[in-house]
Design an enzyme around this catalytic site. Structure first.
Site, PDB file in Angstrom:
ATOM      1  N   TYR A 150       0.912  -1.346   0.237  1.00  0.00           N
ATOM      2  CA  TYR A 150      -0.056   0.381   0.048  1.00  0.00           C
ATOM      3  C   TYR A 150       0.548   1.464  -0.196  1.00  0.00           C
ATOM      4  O   TYR A 150       0.834   2.021  -0.557  1.00  0.00           O
ATOM      5  CB  TYR A 150      -0.566  -0.512   0.995  1.00  0.00           C
ATOM      6  CG  TYR A 150      -1.997   0.975   1.209  1.00  0.00           C
ATOM      7  CD1 TYR A 150      -3.039   2.051  -0.119  1.00  0.00           C
ATOM      8  CD2 TYR A 150      -1.832   2.070   2.737  1.00  0.00           C
ATOM      9  CE1 TYR A 150      -3.288   2.884   0.696  1.00  0.00           C
ATOM     10  CE2 TYR A 150      -2.686   3.276   2.358  1.00  0.00           C
ATOM     11  CZ  TYR A 150      -3.101   3.890   1.411  1.00  0.00           C
ATOM     12  OH  TYR A 150      -3.827   4.636   1.947  1.00  0.00           O
ATOM     13  N   ARG A 157       1.315   6.801  -7.080  1.00  0.00           N
ATOM     14  CA  ARG A 157      -0.091   7.642  -7.467  1.00  0.00           C
ATOM     15  C   ARG A 157       0.209   9.341  -6.996  1.00  0.00           C
ATOM     16  O   ARG A 157      -0.505  10.155  -8.068  1.00  0.00           O
ATOM     17  CB  ARG A 157      -0.986   6.828  -6.332  1.00  0.00           C
ATOM     18  CG  ARG A 157      -1.919   7.852  -6.432  1.00  0.00           C
ATOM     19  CD  ARG A 157      -3.305   7.352  -5.515  1.00  0.00           C
ATOM     20  NE  ARG A 157      -3.225   6.894  -4.329  1.00  0.00           N
ATOM     21  CZ  ARG A 157      -4.128   6.679  -3.717  1.00  0.00           C
ATOM     22  NH1 ARG A 157      -5.601   6.314  -3.866  1.00  0.00           N
ATOM     23  NH2 ARG A 157      -3.705   6.275  -2.163  1.00  0.00           N
ATOM     24  N   TYR A 210      -2.056  12.658   6.153  1.00  0.00           N
ATOM     25  CA  TYR A 210      -1.031  11.499   6.855  1.00  0.00           C
ATOM     26  C   TYR A 210       0.186  11.736   7.554  1.00  0.00           C
ATOM     27  O   TYR A 210       0.981  12.221   6.434  1.00  0.00           O
ATOM     28  CB  TYR A 210      -1.871  10.769   6.868  1.00  0.00           C
ATOM     29  CG  TYR A 210      -2.984   9.883   6.938  1.00  0.00           C
ATOM     30  CD1 TYR A 210      -3.431  10.690   7.168  1.00  0.00           C
ATOM     31  CD2 TYR A 210      -3.312   8.334   6.285  1.00  0.00           C
ATOM     32  CE1 TYR A 210      -4.989  10.212   7.086  1.00  0.00           C
ATOM     33  CE2 TYR A 210      -4.581   8.603   5.786  1.00  0.00           C
ATOM     34  CZ  TYR A 210      -5.001   8.727   6.589  1.00  0.00           C
ATOM     35  OH  TYR A 210      -6.281   8.425   7.645  1.00  0.00           O
ATOM     36  N   ARG A 223     -12.269  12.792   1.042  1.00  0.00           N
ATOM     37  CA  ARG A 223     -13.583  11.819   2.142  1.00  0.00           C
ATOM     38  C   ARG A 223     -14.794  11.566   1.534  1.00  0.00           C
ATOM     39  O   ARG A 223     -15.122  11.414   1.371  1.00  0.00           O
ATOM     40  CB  ARG A 223     -13.939  12.503   3.397  1.00  0.00           C
ATOM     41  CG  ARG A 223     -12.114  12.432   4.309  1.00  0.00           C
ATOM     42  CD  ARG A 223     -11.739  11.419   4.549  1.00  0.00           C
ATOM     43  NE  ARG A 223     -10.863  11.266   5.120  1.00  0.00           N
ATOM     44  CZ  ARG A 223      -9.642  10.493   5.946  1.00  0.00           C
ATOM     45  NH1 ARG A 223      -9.944   8.928   5.273  1.00  0.00           N
ATOM     46  NH2 ARG A 223      -8.202  11.235   6.532  1.00  0.00           N
ATOM     47  N   GLU A 339     -13.975  -0.994   6.572  1.00  0.00           N
ATOM     48  CA  GLU A 339     -13.584  -0.026   5.463  1.00  0.00           C
ATOM     49  C   GLU A 339     -15.237  -0.585   5.207  1.00  0.00           C
ATOM     50  O   GLU A 339     -16.102  -0.717   4.369  1.00  0.00           O
ATOM     51  CB  GLU A 339     -13.218  -0.462   4.813  1.00  0.00           C
ATOM     52  CG  GLU A 339     -12.470   1.356   4.735  1.00  0.00           C
ATOM     53  CD  GLU A 339     -11.645   1.252   3.225  1.00  0.00           C
ATOM     54  OE1 GLU A 339      -9.909   1.071   4.104  1.00  0.00           O
ATOM     55  OE2 GLU A 339     -11.530   1.862   1.935  1.00  0.00           O
TER      56      GLU A 339
HETATM   57  C1  3EB Z   1      -8.020   5.943   5.048  1.00  0.00           C
HETATM   58  O1  3EB Z   1      -9.140   6.672   5.639  1.00  0.00           O
HETATM   59  C2  3EB Z   1      -8.463   4.630   5.654  1.00  0.00           C
HETATM   60  O2  3EB Z   1      -5.960   5.474  -0.063  1.00  0.00           O
HETATM   61  O3  3EB Z   1      -7.497   5.544  -1.718  1.00  0.00           O
HETATM   62  C3  3EB Z   1      -9.959   4.780   2.321  1.00  0.00           C
HETATM   63  C4  3EB Z   1      -9.816   5.001   1.233  1.00  0.00           C
HETATM   64  C5  3EB Z   1      -8.515   4.266   2.752  1.00  0.00           C
HETATM   65  C6  3EB Z   1      -9.142   5.940   0.657  1.00  0.00           C
HETATM   66  C7  3EB Z   1      -6.599   5.459  -0.724  1.00  0.00           C
HETATM   67  C8  3EB Z   1      -7.503   4.848   1.844  1.00  0.00           C
HETATM   68  C9  3EB Z   1      -7.331   4.888   0.481  1.00  0.00           C
HETATM   69  O4  3EB Z   1      -6.565   5.509   5.375  1.00  0.00           O
HETATM   70  C10 3EB Z   1      -7.727   3.862   3.591  1.00  0.00           C
END
Ligand code: 3EB
Length: 345
Positions: A150, A157, A210, A223, A339
Site C-alpha cells: 500500500y 500515485r 497524514y 473523504r 471499511e
Molecule cells: C483511510 O482513511 C482508510 O488510498 O485511496 C480509504 C479510502 C483508505 C481511500 C486510498 C485509503 C484510500 O486512510 C484507507
C-alpha cells in the site's frame, strides 16, 4: 437492488450491485451501461465485454457471493480501448478501468498507470475527477524491497498527482482496499468541469496530510465528492460519493482489535462527513444527509469471522431497503478491521 428515490435514477450517474449471473429481469434498468466492475473469484485484464468496459477483480471467496457493480447513465455511450485500459464516455461522464499485473515494486508502474489515466481524462475534457477505486492485491504485504505494498502504491500515485497538479489541483473521493490476488485494479469516474465539490471530514486529518509514520507519501484522496446533477441550479441536487471510510480519528486508528466499535466509529465518521454542517462548511447548501441515506454500500471486512457482527451493525443502522454488499478483504492498515463506502442521493 435498491429502489429508493427512483426519480434520482433519471439524473446523472447511478449504479446497481447485482449477483453475477443474475437473470436479465433483475439486471434490467433504465439507461445505458457506462461500466461494470465484477467482484469475483479471479482477476482478469480489463476488457470490453458486451461492448461495455468490464473490470474483473478477485474479491469474492467462500464467505461472500460474487457481485457485479453496474454504472449507468441516461445518455448514449461510446466505448473504446486506450492502451491496457478500457473506457466509456457519454459526453458528460467517463468511466475508465485498467489492471496492472503483479509487480516486484509498484511505484513506477503505478505512477505510469495514473499518469496515463490522468492524461486520458484531461485530454477528453473530463476534468472533474469524481470517484476512484484502487483495488490492491497483498495490500499490507511487503513488496520485493520489503516496503508495504500500500505504501509502495501510494508513492507512485502521489508522484502522478504531483506531475498533474496544475490540471488536477484537488483530489477526488476514493477507495484503497485489498483484493485476494496480486496486482492492482483501478477504475474511476470523471465528468466535464463544474460539477464536483470535494469534501474532508471534520473528525479526520485529510489523508493527503497524514504524517510520514503511515508511509513515505500520503494517500491521494478526499473523504467524499459531491457531484451536482447536470443543469441543477446553485449547489443544487446531486449525489455524494463517500470514500472508503474506516475507524480513524485524526490520523489514528481507534478501537484496535474491536470490530464492533470500529464499525460503529466508521458509521459515525460517515455521519459527520455527510451531514448538513459539513456540506455547508464546504460551500454546499441544502440539508445534507444522514448515515441512513447511504446506499449502494460496500462493506469490506478483513476477517471472515467478523462478517456476522459487522452485518448486524450495518443492518440495524441502515434501512432495510439499502443495497449493501460485503467483501472479505484486507484493509490498508493492518489494525483496520473494516471499511465502508457508499453514495448518498
Ligand atoms: C483511510 O482513511 C482508510 O488510498 O485511496 C480509504 C479510502 C483508505 C481511500 C486510498 C485509503 C484510500 O486512510 C484507507
Amino acid at each position: 437492488m435498491s429502489n429508493r428515490q427512483p426519480e434520482a435514477r433519471l439524473q446523472g450517474l447511478w449504479s446497481d450491485l447485482v449477483p453475477v449471473g443474475a437473470p436479465e429481469g433483475l439486471v434490467a434498468s433504465r439507461g445505458t451501461v457506462l461500466g461494470r466492475i465484477r467482484f469475483t473469484d479471479a482477476p482478469a485484464e480489463a476488457t470490453l465485454d458486451d461492448a461495455t468496459p468490464l473490470l474483473t477483480t478477485h474479491m469474492a471467496n467462500e464467505h461472500v457471493r460474487p457481485v457485479e457493480e453496474i454504472w449507468r447513465t441516461a445518455l448514449p455511450v461510446r466505448t473504446g480501448v486506450a492502451g491496457d485500459a478500457v473506457f466509456a464516455e457519454d459526453g458528460e461522464h467517463v468511466f475508465y478501468a485498467v489492471r496492472l499485473g503483479p509487480q516486484p515494486v509498484y511505484r513506477s508502474p503505478v505512477r505510469e498507470l495514473y499518469e496515463n489515466a490522468l492524461r486520458f481524462t484531461w485530454e477528453r475534457g473530463y476534468t472533474d475527477l469524481v470517484r476512484m477505486w484502487n483495488l490492491i492485491g497483498g495490500i499490507t504485504s511487503p513488496n520485493a524491497d520489503g516496503l508495504e505494498i500500500y505504501r509502495d502504491f501510494c508513492i507512485g500515485r502521489a508522484e502522478a498527482f504531483a506531475a498533474f497538479a496544475d490540471r488536477f489541483p484537488q483530489l477526488p473521493a476514493a477507495t484503497g482496499i485489498g483484493t485476494l490476488s496480486p496486482g492492482v485494479d483501478v477504475c474511476f469516474l470523471a465528468t466535464k468541469p463544474g460539477r464536483a465539490v470535494h469534501l474532508e471530514n471534520p473528525r479526520q486529518t485529510p489523508a493527503y496530510k497524514y504524517p510520514s509514520q503511515y508511509g513515505p507519501k500520503s494517500p491521494s484522496f478526499a473523504r467524499a465528492t459531491f457531484l451536482k446533477d447536470v443543469g441543477a441550479p446553485g449547489s443544487g441536487t446531486g449525489s455524494l460519493f463517500v470514500s472508503g471510510t474506516a475507524s480513524i480519528l485524526g490520523d489514528d486508528t481507534v478501537h484496535v482489535d474491536n470490530v464492533a466499535l470500529q464499525t460503529e466509529e466508521t458509521l459515525r465518521n460517515i455521519e459527520a462527513l455527510v451531514g448538513g454542517d459539513n456540506l455547508r462548511a464546504h460551500g454546499l447548501d441544502g440539508a445534507g444527509y444522514d448515515v441512513k441515506d447511504l446506499d449502494q454500500v460496500k462493506v469490506y471486512v478483513r476477517d471472515a469471522e467478523h462478517l456476522p457482527v459487522v452485518r448486524n451493525i450495518c443492518e440495524s443502522t441502515l434501512p432495510a431497503d439499502t443495497d449493501i454488499s460485503y467483501f472479505n478483504v484486507a484493509v490498508c492498515r493492518p489494525d483496520l478491521l473494516v471499511e465502508i463506502e457508499g453514495v448518498c442521493r
